[in-house]
Design an enzyme around this catalytic site. Structure first.
Site, short mmCIF file in Angstrom:
data_model
loop_
_atom_site.label_atom_id
_atom_site.label_comp_id
_atom_site.label_asym_id
_atom_site.label_seq_id
_atom_site.Cartn_x
_atom_site.Cartn_y
_atom_site.Cartn_z
N ASP A 131 3.88 -21.26 18.16
CA ASP A 131 4.22 -22.94 18.24
C ASP A 131 3.70 -23.35 19.49
O ASP A 131 3.76 -22.78 20.41
CB ASP A 131 5.80 -23.12 17.95
CG ASP A 131 6.27 -22.75 16.57
OD1 ASP A 131 5.36 -22.70 15.68
OD2 ASP A 131 7.35 -22.28 16.34
N ASP A 149 3.22 -25.71 10.26
CA ASP A 149 4.68 -26.25 10.17
C ASP A 149 4.47 -27.86 9.72
O ASP A 149 5.24 -28.42 8.84
CB ASP A 149 5.50 -26.33 11.36
CG ASP A 149 5.93 -24.97 11.74
OD1 ASP A 149 5.84 -23.94 10.86
OD2 ASP A 149 6.10 -24.53 13.08
#
Length: 173
Positions: A131, A149
């Site tokens: 991330d 995401d």
């Protein structure tokens, strides 16, 4: 024998299905390229400010959304891998059955599929999801996320929009 136009309609349906699979592949590729640069160019947990509300910050997530089960001891890697495989398979079958006119639903599913497979790759290859997008307002931070995401989230919103815009006809009793 086929009726005239049936073969061309079947070919158009096939092209439509291939197109949506290519959209999913594009999401995967964009996700993986951006994660590669985050992994190779950023120092872990060291934010680089892009805008007053946006940082690029490398984080690893061993869990699911919002780091759910990230400290569960390792079994969650295989649990989330299994879920991603099952859901991706289901989405592929669903996508292949849609009609060409169902473009909004197809787009939504392609985004979710690409996002699920992008994160699945990380989980299989690294043992965690990479991330790097960090959105915040002052000292309030949204959990760090990635392109996969975002694809899943936008796809889920488009699924809801499709349900509102194209409700299934009611079945008679």
């Amino acid at each position: 024998m086929h009726e005239p136009g049936v073969d061309s309609e079947m070919a158009a349906e096939r092209r439509s299905r291939v197109f949506w699979l290519l959209v999913a592949v594009a999401v995967i590729m964009l996700d993986q390229v951006t994660k590669y640069f985050a992994n190779t160019q950023l120092d872990y947990a060291n934010p680089v400010e892009i805008l007053p509300v946006l940082d690029i910050t490398l984080h690893y997530n061993r869990g699911a959304a919002f780091s759910f089960l990230s400290d569960a001891g390792g079994w969650q890697r295989w649990f989330f891998t299994a879920i991603a495989l099952v859901v991706s398979g289901y989405i592929c079958v669903w996508l292949m059955r849609l009609k060409r006119e169902q473009w909004l639903l197809s787009f939504a599913l392609a985004l979710v599929l690409g996002g699920a497979l992008g994160n699945l790759w990380d989980r299989m290859y690294f043992g965690h999801v990479v991330d790097f997008i960090s959105v915040h307002w002052g000292a309030s931070y949204f959990p760090t996320f990635n392109i996969a995401d975002a694809g899943i989230s936008v796809g889920a919103c488009l699924l809801l929009l499709d349900m509102v815009l194209n409700p299934e006809p009611k079945k008679s009793a």
